[in-house]
Write a protein that holds these residues in place. Structure first.
Motif, PDB file in Angstrom:
ATOM      1  N   ARG A  41      24.124  42.705  12.740  1.00 56.44           N
ATOM      2  CA  ARG A  41      25.140  42.442  13.761  1.00 56.44           C
ATOM      3  C   ARG A  41      25.613  40.993  13.619  1.00 56.44           C
ATOM      4  N   LEU A  42      26.126  40.678  12.452  1.00 58.73           N
ATOM      5  CA  LEU A  42      26.667  39.337  12.250  1.00 58.73           C
ATOM      6  C   LEU A  42      27.839  39.121  13.187  1.00 58.73           C
ATOM      7  N   GLN A  43      27.821  38.009  13.896  1.00 61.92           N
ATOM      8  CA  GLN A  43      28.911  37.667  14.808  1.00 61.92           C
ATOM      9  C   GLN A  43      29.391  36.270  14.483  1.00 61.92           C
ATOM     10  N   ARG A  44      30.684  36.084  14.616  1.00 57.30           N
ATOM     11  CA  ARG A  44      31.255  34.769  14.325  1.00 57.30           C
ATOM     12  C   ARG A  44      30.827  33.781  15.393  1.00 57.30           C
ATOM     13  N   LYS A  45      30.385  32.633  14.934  1.00 55.32           N
ATOM     14  CA  LYS A  45      29.993  31.583  15.875  1.00 55.32           C
ATOM     15  C   LYS A  45      31.243  30.932  16.455  1.00 55.32           C
ATOM     16  N   LYS A  46      31.093  30.394  17.644  1.00 53.35           N
ATOM     17  CA  LYS A  46      32.236  29.752  18.292  1.00 53.35           C
ATOM     18  C   LYS A  46      32.737  28.561  17.504  1.00 53.35           C
ATOM     19  N   ASN A  47      31.815  27.824  16.912  1.00 53.55           N
ATOM     20  CA  ASN A  47      32.184  26.645  16.134  1.00 53.55           C
ATOM     21  C   ASN A  47      31.945  26.898  14.660  1.00 53.55           C
ATOM     22  N   ASP A  48      32.995  26.756  13.887  1.00 52.07           N
ATOM     23  CA  ASP A  48      32.858  26.855  12.434  1.00 52.07           C
ATOM     24  C   ASP A  48      32.252  25.559  11.913  1.00 52.07           C
ATOM     25  N   ILE A  49      31.938  25.557  10.644  1.00 53.75           N
ATOM     26  CA  ILE A  49      31.399  24.352  10.015  1.00 53.75           C
ATOM     27  C   ILE A  49      32.583  23.481   9.602  1.00 53.75           C
ATOM     28  N   GLU A  50      32.564  22.244  10.062  1.00 55.39           N
ATOM     29  CA  GLU A  50      33.607  21.291   9.688  1.00 55.39           C
ATOM     30  C   GLU A  50      32.973  20.151   8.913  1.00 55.39           C
ATOM     31  N   LEU A  51      33.464  19.942   7.710  1.00 56.68           N
ATOM     32  CA  LEU A  51      32.977  18.865   6.858  1.00 56.68           C
ATOM     33  C   LEU A  51      34.151  18.030   6.389  1.00 56.68           C
ATOM     34  N   ILE A  52      33.920  16.753   6.233  1.00 54.75           N
ATOM     35  CA  ILE A  52      34.940  15.884   5.669  1.00 54.75           C
ATOM     36  C   ILE A  52      34.644  15.762   4.175  1.00 54.75           C
ATOM     37  N   LEU A  53      35.489  16.392   3.393  1.00 55.51           N
ATOM     38  CA  LEU A  53      35.341  16.391   1.933  1.00 55.51           C
ATOM     39  C   LEU A  53      36.610  15.819   1.324  1.00 55.51           C
ATOM     40  N   ASP A  54      36.484  14.816   0.516  1.00 52.59           N
ATOM     41  CA  ASP A  54      37.630  14.157  -0.121  1.00 52.59           C
ATOM     42  C   ASP A  54      38.656  13.684   0.906  1.00 52.59           C
ATOM     43  N   GLU A  55      38.179  13.087   1.984  1.00 52.55           N
ATOM     44  CA  GLU A  55      39.000  12.522   3.057  1.00 52.55           C
ATOM     45  C   GLU A  55      39.823  13.562   3.808  1.00 52.55           C
ATOM     46  N   VAL A  56      39.436  14.826   3.733  1.00 51.93           N
ATOM     47  CA  VAL A  56      40.134  15.907   4.413  1.00 51.93           C
ATOM     48  C   VAL A  56      39.108  16.741   5.168  1.00 51.93           C
ATOM     49  N   VAL A  57      39.457  17.160   6.395  1.00 50.70           N
ATOM     50  CA  VAL A  57      38.559  18.010   7.170  1.00 50.70           C
ATOM     51  C   VAL A  57      38.675  19.440   6.657  1.00 50.70           C
ATOM     52  N   SER A  58      37.562  19.988   6.205  1.00 52.75           N
ATOM     53  CA  SER A  58      37.511  21.363   5.703  1.00 52.75           C
ATOM     54  C   SER A  58      36.712  22.209   6.675  1.00 52.75           C
ATOM     55  N   THR A  59      37.212  23.404   6.964  1.00 45.16           N
ATOM     56  CA  THR A  59      36.572  24.302   7.916  1.00 45.16           C
ATOM     57  C   THR A  59      36.121  25.564   7.199  1.00 45.16           C
ATOM     58  N   PHE A  60      34.850  25.935   7.435  1.00 44.45           N
ATOM     59  CA  PHE A  60      34.261  27.113   6.810  1.00 44.45           C
ATOM     60  C   PHE A  60      33.791  28.071   7.896  1.00 44.45           C
ATOM     61  N   SER A  61      34.196  29.337   7.807  1.00 46.11           N
ATOM     62  CA  SER A  61      33.797  30.346   8.794  1.00 46.11           C
ATOM     63  C   SER A  61      32.296  30.580   8.721  1.00 46.11           C
ATOM     64  N   LEU A  62      31.686  30.765   9.901  1.00 46.46           N
ATOM     65  CA  LEU A  62      30.240  30.953   9.976  1.00 46.46           C
ATOM     66  C   LEU A  62      29.928  32.134  10.887  1.00 46.46           C
ATOM     67  N   PHE A  63      29.110  33.056  10.381  1.00 45.33           N
ATOM     68  CA  PHE A  63      28.657  34.221  11.125  1.00 45.33           C
ATOM     69  C   PHE A  63      27.140  34.154  11.216  1.00 45.33           C
ATOM     70  N   GLU A  64      26.586  34.642  12.338  1.00 49.68           N
ATOM     71  CA  GLU A  64      25.143  34.535  12.551  1.00 49.68           C
ATOM     72  C   GLU A  64      24.593  35.836  13.133  1.00 49.68           C
ATOM     73  N   TYR A  65      23.363  36.139  12.747  1.00 47.49           N
ATOM     74  CA  TYR A  65      22.635  37.281  13.315  1.00 47.49           C
ATOM     75  C   TYR A  65      21.152  36.941  13.319  1.00 47.49           C
ATOM     76  N   GLU A  66      20.490  37.221  14.433  1.00 51.22           N
ATOM     77  CA  GLU A  66      19.052  36.987  14.519  1.00 51.22           C
ATOM     78  C   GLU A  66      18.348  38.320  14.757  1.00 51.22           C
ATOM     79  N   GLU A  68      15.107  39.920  15.826  1.00 49.13           N
ATOM     80  CA  GLU A  68      13.865  39.580  16.516  1.00 49.13           C
ATOM     81  C   GLU A  68      12.683  40.386  15.992  1.00 49.13           C
ATOM     82  N   GLN A  69      12.937  41.582  15.437  1.00 42.96           N
ATOM     83  CA  GLN A  69      11.855  42.395  14.885  1.00 42.96           C
ATOM     84  C   GLN A  69      11.290  41.756  13.611  1.00 42.96           C
TER      85      GLN A  69
END
Length: 163
Positions: A41-66, A68-69
């Motif tokens: 049940r991967l779900q998109r996180k509210k905040n994507d990953i934002e990195l500053i690479l080569d003086e430009v802000v790059s955004t990468f989509s992030l999905f998460e599932y935990e 418990e079993q």
């Protein structure tokens, strides 16, 4: 005077499995296919990953599932971020400008430029069914290939910290 020494066995790095996935689909579709084939049940996180690479802000989509079993966390993250720039060139006249678009691709892990997605698995590594998971990923029609990336080959470990 007594001297004590501390011996730390932990090298400070977290234990995880990183699976590289080659697939030309969009991130949301990749997450959907993994959910369908691997019963996640991967779900998109509210905040994507934002990195500053080569003086430009790059955004990468992030999905998460935990799970418990299995006491396991799964993260699906894009490795490529496509950025489009509009560049204005002055030709020489006061009113004549040339506009051109330039496309740039940034990578979450630049040492793996051909990889489209990474599936990061945080688990008790000895008990995790890795072969089964890789087989299920490779059975997805849209996935070209999926394989494990050795942790010592990763140079950009800091880009994989998602918390």
């Amino acid at each position: 005077m007594t001297h004590y020494k501390l011996h730390l066995d932990d090298d400070g790095e977290e234990d995880f499995i990183l699976v590289a996935i080659h697939c030309s689909e969009e991130a949301y579709k990749m997450a959907f296919m993994i959910n369908k084939h691997l019963s996640m049940r991967l779900q998109r996180k509210k905040n994507d990953i934002e990195l500053i690479l080569d003086e430009v802000v790059s955004t990468f989509s992030l999905f998460e599932y935990e799970s418990e079993q299995q006491y396991t966390k799964f993260y699906l993250v894009e490795n490529k971020c496509k950025l489009t720039f509009e560049k204005i060139h002055t030709v020489g006249s006061l009113f004549e400008d040339e506009n051109s678009e330039k496309m740039k691709i940034s990578h979450l892990l630049p040492e793996f430029k051909k990889v489209d997605f990474f599936l990061k698995i945080e688990s008790d590594i000895e008990k995790f069914p890795l072969r089964k998971t890789l087989a299920q990923l490779n059975e997805i029609n849209e996935v070209i290939s999926a394989y494990v990336v050795e942790n010592q080959n990763i140079k950009s470990h800091n880009n994989l910290i998602f918390n």
